[in-house]
Write a protein that holds these residues in place. Sequence first.
Motif, short mmCIF file in Angstrom:
data_model
loop_
_atom_site.label_atom_id
_atom_site.label_comp_id
_atom_site.label_asym_id
_atom_site.label_seq_id
_atom_site.Cartn_x
_atom_site.Cartn_y
_atom_site.Cartn_z
N THR A 50 11.56 31.33 -56.95
CA THR A 50 10.92 32.51 -57.53
C THR A 50 9.46 32.29 -57.90
N GLY A 51 9.05 31.03 -58.02
CA GLY A 51 7.68 30.74 -58.45
C GLY A 51 7.51 30.74 -59.95
N VAL A 52 8.60 30.96 -60.68
CA VAL A 52 8.53 30.98 -62.14
C VAL A 52 8.27 29.57 -62.66
N ILE A 53 7.43 29.50 -63.71
CA ILE A 53 7.17 28.24 -64.39
C ILE A 53 7.64 28.39 -65.83
N ILE A 54 8.37 27.39 -66.32
CA ILE A 54 8.83 27.41 -67.71
C ILE A 54 8.36 26.13 -68.39
N ARG A 55 7.70 26.31 -69.53
CA ARG A 55 7.35 25.16 -70.35
C ARG A 55 8.34 25.13 -71.51
N PHE A 56 9.21 24.13 -71.49
CA PHE A 56 10.27 24.01 -72.49
C PHE A 56 9.93 22.87 -73.43
N THR A 57 9.66 23.20 -74.68
CA THR A 57 9.32 22.21 -75.69
C THR A 57 10.49 22.08 -76.65
N CYS A 58 10.97 20.85 -76.86
CA CYS A 58 12.16 20.66 -77.69
C CYS A 58 12.01 19.39 -78.51
N THR A 59 12.58 19.39 -79.68
CA THR A 59 12.45 18.23 -80.57
C THR A 59 13.77 17.93 -81.25
N LEU A 60 13.94 16.64 -81.57
CA LEU A 60 14.96 16.18 -82.51
C LEU A 60 14.18 15.54 -83.65
N SER A 61 14.30 16.06 -84.85
CA SER A 61 13.54 15.55 -85.98
C SER A 61 14.48 15.22 -87.12
N ASN A 62 14.30 14.05 -87.71
CA ASN A 62 15.12 13.67 -88.87
C ASN A 62 14.39 14.15 -90.12
N MET A 63 14.92 15.21 -90.71
CA MET A 63 14.28 15.82 -91.88
C MET A 63 14.79 15.20 -93.18
N GLY A 64 15.66 14.15 -93.07
CA GLY A 64 16.19 13.48 -94.26
C GLY A 64 16.33 12.00 -94.00
N SER A 65 17.14 11.31 -94.78
CA SER A 65 17.29 9.88 -94.64
C SER A 65 18.54 9.48 -93.88
N THR A 66 19.38 10.44 -93.53
CA THR A 66 20.62 10.15 -92.81
C THR A 66 20.75 11.08 -91.61
N ALA A 67 21.80 10.86 -90.84
CA ALA A 67 22.04 11.70 -89.66
C ALA A 67 22.18 13.17 -90.03
N ALA A 68 22.60 13.41 -91.27
CA ALA A 68 22.76 14.80 -91.71
C ALA A 68 21.44 15.55 -91.73
N GLY A 69 20.34 14.79 -91.70
CA GLY A 69 19.02 15.43 -91.73
C GLY A 69 18.46 15.74 -90.36
N VAL A 70 19.15 15.36 -89.29
CA VAL A 70 18.66 15.59 -87.94
C VAL A 70 18.66 17.09 -87.62
N ARG A 71 17.56 17.55 -87.07
CA ARG A 71 17.42 18.97 -86.72
C ARG A 71 16.88 19.10 -85.30
N GLU A 72 17.31 20.13 -84.62
CA GLU A 72 16.79 20.43 -83.29
C GLU A 72 15.97 21.71 -83.32
N SER A 73 15.01 21.81 -82.41
CA SER A 73 14.24 23.06 -82.26
C SER A 73 13.89 23.23 -80.78
N MET A 74 13.69 24.47 -80.36
CA MET A 74 13.39 24.75 -78.96
C MET A 74 12.37 25.89 -78.84
N ILE A 75 11.48 25.77 -77.87
CA ILE A 75 10.54 26.83 -77.51
C ILE A 75 10.51 26.93 -76.00
N ALA A 76 10.69 28.12 -75.46
CA ALA A 76 10.62 28.33 -74.01
C ALA A 76 9.54 29.36 -73.71
N GLU A 77 8.55 28.94 -72.92
CA GLU A 77 7.48 29.83 -72.49
C GLU A 77 7.63 30.05 -70.99
N GLU A 78 7.84 31.29 -70.62
CA GLU A 78 8.10 31.62 -69.21
C GLU A 78 6.88 32.30 -68.61
N PHE A 79 6.41 31.75 -67.49
CA PHE A 79 5.21 32.29 -66.84
C PHE A 79 5.58 32.86 -65.49
#
Length: 251
Positions: free
Chosen positions: A222-251
């Motif tokens: 299709t010629g579509v381009i997607i820039r997918f930005t994703c993170t795993l961030s530990n917002m605390g001191s244990t695994a319970a603080g791990v957070r995910e986030s996603m951004i999808a930009e479609e061109f």
Amino acid sequence: MKKKVSLFASVIFVCTVQAQIGINTPNPQTEFHIDGAKDNPATGAPTVAQQTNDVVVTQQGRLGVGTTAPTNNFEVNSRTTGVSGVKITQLPSATVLATDASGNVISGTSESSGVSVTKQRLIAPNSAVVLTTGSGNYSFRYAGYNATTFLQGYWQIKVNTGVARQFNVWDTEYAGAGGGSTVWQDRNVTTFTPNVWTALNAANVVGGSNEYNVYHVYDSSTGVIIRFTCTLSNMGSTAAGVRESMIAEEF
């Protein structure tokens, strides 16, 4: 002939003197005021409920529907939370609205309409959380992770339309913190089958709690381009603080 001239003059006189015109109401609130249900009071301002069926044009040329005091050139007040009160009959099921070069409102749910951005804020990793692009043709998620640490998973894609086809996938990963961060890069030509969740890069497991990935995904069909930005961030001191986030930009 005299009667017609007299009647015409009377209409001009009434409009000039009154300055405001009301339909179904002797108490217009603006230059032109239609009270659809004829429920406005003879004096004073109509209540919020009474304005629901009103249409007005103000001295500033503003058009109000459901309000007698529009604050923009065109304002619609449906009086129902979460309901716009605006319907575009010939644009059903458009998940994204855009404008063309002339400023016309068009559907943005096509590959050639421009750029769409969808995003998922920081949340606890959950494979049931899916981020879909503005066109609806591509979906992303984080899955296959360890249930205790939330790590060792993969960022995945699901193609929602068409047939199996080739994609070019560039993967850039930043891991660690401060000046000790490392950068890992890879490029693959991969065939994705529609409606099947597949790792964007099967060679790159998400192994750390502070990793930042940027994928550039090119759909060769299709010629579509997607820039997918994703993170795993530990917002605390244990695994319970791990957070995910996603951004999808479609061109």
